[in-house]
Write an enzyme that holds these catalytic residues in place. Structure first.
Site, PDB file in Angstrom:
ATOM      1  N   HIS A 166     -63.189 -29.734 -35.259  1.00  0.00           N
ATOM      2  CA  HIS A 166     -62.695 -31.052 -35.668  1.00  0.00           C
ATOM      3  C   HIS A 166     -62.026 -31.751 -34.464  1.00  0.00           C
ATOM      4  O   HIS A 166     -62.288 -32.919 -34.186  1.00  0.00           O
ATOM      5  CB  HIS A 166     -61.703 -30.879 -36.818  1.00  0.00           C
ATOM      6  CG  HIS A 166     -60.923 -32.109 -37.180  1.00  0.00           C
ATOM      7  ND1 HIS A 166     -61.254 -32.901 -38.247  1.00  0.00           N
ATOM      8  CD2 HIS A 166     -59.833 -32.679 -36.616  1.00  0.00           C
ATOM      9  CE1 HIS A 166     -60.399 -33.901 -38.320  1.00  0.00           C
ATOM     10  NE2 HIS A 166     -59.525 -33.790 -37.340  1.00  0.00           N
ATOM     11  N   GLU A 167     -61.190 -31.006 -33.756  1.00  0.00           N
ATOM     12  CA  GLU A 167     -60.483 -31.587 -32.607  1.00  0.00           C
ATOM     13  C   GLU A 167     -61.460 -31.954 -31.491  1.00  0.00           C
ATOM     14  O   GLU A 167     -61.329 -32.986 -30.843  1.00  0.00           O
ATOM     15  CB  GLU A 167     -59.413 -30.622 -32.083  1.00  0.00           C
ATOM     16  CG  GLU A 167     -58.285 -30.335 -33.070  1.00  0.00           C
ATOM     17  CD  GLU A 167     -57.628 -31.599 -33.600  1.00  0.00           C
ATOM     18  OE1 GLU A 167     -57.660 -32.628 -32.919  1.00  0.00           O
ATOM     19  OE2 GLU A 167     -57.103 -31.561 -34.730  1.00  0.00           O
ATOM     20  N   HIS A 180     -62.969 -35.154 -32.203  1.00  0.00           N
ATOM     21  CA  HIS A 180     -62.133 -36.277 -31.775  1.00  0.00           C
ATOM     22  C   HIS A 180     -62.344 -36.573 -30.287  1.00  0.00           C
ATOM     23  O   HIS A 180     -62.380 -37.727 -29.874  1.00  0.00           O
ATOM     24  CB  HIS A 180     -60.653 -35.957 -31.986  1.00  0.00           C
ATOM     25  CG  HIS A 180     -60.168 -36.241 -33.383  1.00  0.00           C
ATOM     26  ND1 HIS A 180     -60.507 -37.376 -34.058  1.00  0.00           N
ATOM     27  CD2 HIS A 180     -59.360 -35.539 -34.206  1.00  0.00           C
ATOM     28  CE1 HIS A 180     -59.926 -37.361 -35.250  1.00  0.00           C
ATOM     29  NE2 HIS A 180     -59.232 -36.247 -35.364  1.00  0.00           N
ATOM     30  N   GLU A 216     -60.836 -39.615 -38.986  1.00  0.00           N
ATOM     31  CA  GLU A 216     -60.622 -38.259 -39.481  1.00  0.00           C
ATOM     32  C   GLU A 216     -61.859 -37.747 -40.212  1.00  0.00           C
ATOM     33  O   GLU A 216     -62.254 -36.601 -40.064  1.00  0.00           O
ATOM     34  CB  GLU A 216     -59.409 -38.205 -40.417  1.00  0.00           C
ATOM     35  CG  GLU A 216     -58.074 -38.378 -39.706  1.00  0.00           C
ATOM     36  CD  GLU A 216     -57.833 -37.316 -38.638  1.00  0.00           C
ATOM     37  OE1 GLU A 216     -58.225 -36.150 -38.838  1.00  0.00           O
ATOM     38  OE2 GLU A 216     -57.271 -37.659 -37.588  1.00  0.00           O
TER      39      GLU A 216
END
Lengths: 424, 189
Positions: A145-146, A149, A225
């Site tokens: 997930h990071e 980003h 997100e």
């Protein structure tokens, strides 16, 4: 995530320009309020200089500043081999050219964030609380997930906005204070000069600036997100890992030490304040309002669980539509994805052969979490690493959970975060 | 005069079209080579782990000599295949050797199940983490490679690029799920 990258580039530009305008306007008002009409120019010039300085600072050291702000310290493979391995794996999966630096934040609240000016100079940070409650697959989901980003240039925008906003809030704060102390004295001596209006405008600006900046900052969040979740599912090829991790993170009731508004939107789940942590019945992260920096964790988990054995962007888009009735991923990204991607149960830490099940043969969607025996072995392995890297293992008398307390938090954790039983 | 201009315009458009398509093909081929070098790195990582693994397991399970020999041979063969592999067929050759090595690895990990002391040793746990990470890395870089191959193969076959893509080889996917892996007899995993 072609659309997101483009939108982030445009937004970065707007954030920098808008904040520059705000800053200069504040400077003008500040100067006018204190020195009089002649002072406006001086105030504006100072503000411009300040903005330039901050921009240079953001470009050259933005990641370090934010890391320092959250109290993160850099770690390497000798200290936390599993974390470093997971980050490197996800770097490969995302096709980033450089492995992000890896930071650890000493905080019992489980959370994670990414920072950096561009994908080549990025960093991933996790809290010690996160490492102690997640297994390898879940950690992989969070890191994916990071990395999402980073790949989507969210972090570039966040880092820019974070530093810039931090400065504006700071300046507004200083202005408010000095206006309160100095302005009162001034307005008495110059009540006949007729520049009360300037003072009023000045006050208005000083009040508005932080609010505007705040709103601007919040407007940046939310959708990214979801997109990072989609990336997380795709990179790790295992949406269930991220879903389980989000569930654990959302369910945690440990208050976070870092409660700065500037850093709040960076985290994977909204940091919890002590009042929220103690007061709410369930978690303090279930509602989404106009001022929220994050969508609700429950919804994110529901979407990930609705992906139905797929791991690609198309599956996420379809699941997102099913849950929220809206669309999230741009058409161009979906078109470029090509063949659909099936979810793959990752190699459990104990079984190197598992990854050899053919992941991209159609119709061979490997389902579900690894069998209990594998999961148990994986957990044992991860426990061994944690205890080797200084974690303190305590068995809770109340719920029999094995608590893994980082060395730095030893003695500071007084009760079990799960059942609140005091620890021996 | 007008005809000449039209002809000139046509030539310019054609040249432009050629440049764009050719450059696109070159970019796709470079992407394939680039992601292949990623796999290469990860396979080396796998090969480097094996001596260490063999030493650790040998300390607890001395009489599994046959297994150690097999994995050492498979490793040597895989390294040989890796250094010799070139061009379009390279991926297939390497995949075959790696599949054999994967089978041998599976065998050694299965044997470890029978030795609780070995399984509990810190050294073995660390190796296990390194191995599973390596397998993940191979899996992810393989995904990237196959994606890149897919892009190249599509790009060189579609019309009108297929008129000028003769100099670009069709590439094979890197498949690690062929017979070799399952054919090696090993204990139930």
């Amino acid at each position: 995530m072609w659309e997101q990258i483009r939108s982030n580039r445009i937004r970065s530009f707007w954030v920098i320009s808008l904040l520059a305008l705000l800053l200069i306007a504040a400077g003008l008002a500040f100067g006018a309020a204190f020195i009089g009409p002649d002072g406006a120019l001086l105030g504006g010039t100072i503000a411009l200089g300040l903005w330039l300085f901050m921009w240079l600072l953001t470009v050259s050291r933005g990641d370090n500043i934010l890391a320092a702000l959250t109290g993160a310290r850099e770690v390497d493979g000798r200290q936390l081999p599993q974390l470093v391995n997971v980050v490197e794996e996800m770097t490969i999966a995302a096709g980033l050219s450089k492995t992000p630096r890896i930071f650890l934040v000493d905080d019992p609240a489980p959370n994670a964030f990414a920072i950096g000016r561009n994908p080549d100079r990025a960093a991933v940070a996790v809290t010690t609380g996160l490492l102690s409650i997640l297994d390898r697959d879940e950690l992989q989901g969070v890191v994916a997930h990071e990395i999402g980003h980073i790949k989507n240039r969210d972090v570039a925008l966040m880092t820019t906005a974070g530093i810039m906003l931090g400065a504006i809030v700071l300046i507004g704060d200083i202005a408010m204070r000095s206006l309160f102390w100095g302005g009162a004295r001034r307005s008495r001596s110059s009540s006949g000069n007729g520049n009360g209006a300037v003072v009023a405008i000045g006050i208005l600006f000083l009040i508005l600036t932080p609010i505007l900046a705040q709103l601007l900052y919040f407007a940046l969040s939310r959708r990214r997100e979801y997109l990072a979740d989609a990336c997380g599912a795709r990179f790790s090829r295992y949406p269930e890992g991220l879903a389980r991790a989000l569930e654990k993170l959302g369910g945690s009731r440990v208050a976070q030490a870092d409660r700065s508004k500037v850093t709040a939107p960076m985290y994977i789940v909204r940091p919890l304040s002590p009042t929220r942590a103690a007061g709410s019945k369930k978690s303090g992260r279930s509602k989404t309002s106009a001022f929220s920096t994050h969508p609700s964790v429950e919804e994110r988990v529901r979407i990930l669980r609705a992906m139905g054995g797929g791991a690609g962007y198309a599956s996420y888009e379809q699941a997102f539509h099913q849950v929220t009735d809206k669309s999230v991923i741009g058409a161009r990204t979906l078109a470029a994805e090509g063949a659909s991607l099936a979810a793959v149960a990752p190699a459990a830490a104990a079984d190197p052969v598992a990854s050899f099940t053919p992941p991209d043969v159609p119709g061979h969607a490997a389902p579900g979490p690894p069998p209990p025996a594998q999961a148990k072995r994986a957990r044992q392995a991860s426990d061994a690493f944690l205890s080797a890297s200084g974690f303190h293992m305590v068995r809770c008398n109340g719920c029999n959970a094995l608590l893994k307390i980082p060395a730095s938090q030893r003695g500071r954790v007084q009760s079990c975060p799960r059942c609140q039983t005091p620890l021996p | 005069m007008t005809a000449l201009w039209i002809l000139l315009g046509l030539v310019v458009v054609l040249a432009f079209w050629f440049v764009v398509i050719y450059n696109g093909l070159v970019a796709a081929r470079n992407e394939v080579d680039n992601s292949w070098s990623q796999i290469d790195v990860q396979l080396k990582r796998r090969h480097d782990l094996i001596p260490n693994l063999v030493e650790t397991v040998r300390g607890y399970a001395k009489h599994e000599q046959q297994l150690f020999e097999r994995i050492t041979e498979a490793r040597a063969a895989a390294m040989q295949a890796q250094s010799a592999a070139t061009g379009a067929a390279g991926a297939v050759v390497v995949a075959k050797a790696e599949n054999l090595l994967g089978g041998a690895l599976a065998g050694i990990m299965a044997v470890a199940e029978a030795y609780p002391d070995l399984k509990a040793s810190n050294n073995f746990l660390a190796l296990q983490e390194e191995l599973s990470s390596t397998e993940n890395r191979i899996g992810f870089s393989r995904q990237a490679f196959n994606d890149a191959v897919n892009v190249l193969n599509t790009r060189r076959e579609v019309f009108p690029a297929n008129l000028i893509s003769g100099g670009f080889e069709r590439r094979e996917f890197f498949q690690l799920d062929e017979v070799g892996e399952r054919a090696v007899p090993s204990a139930e995993v």
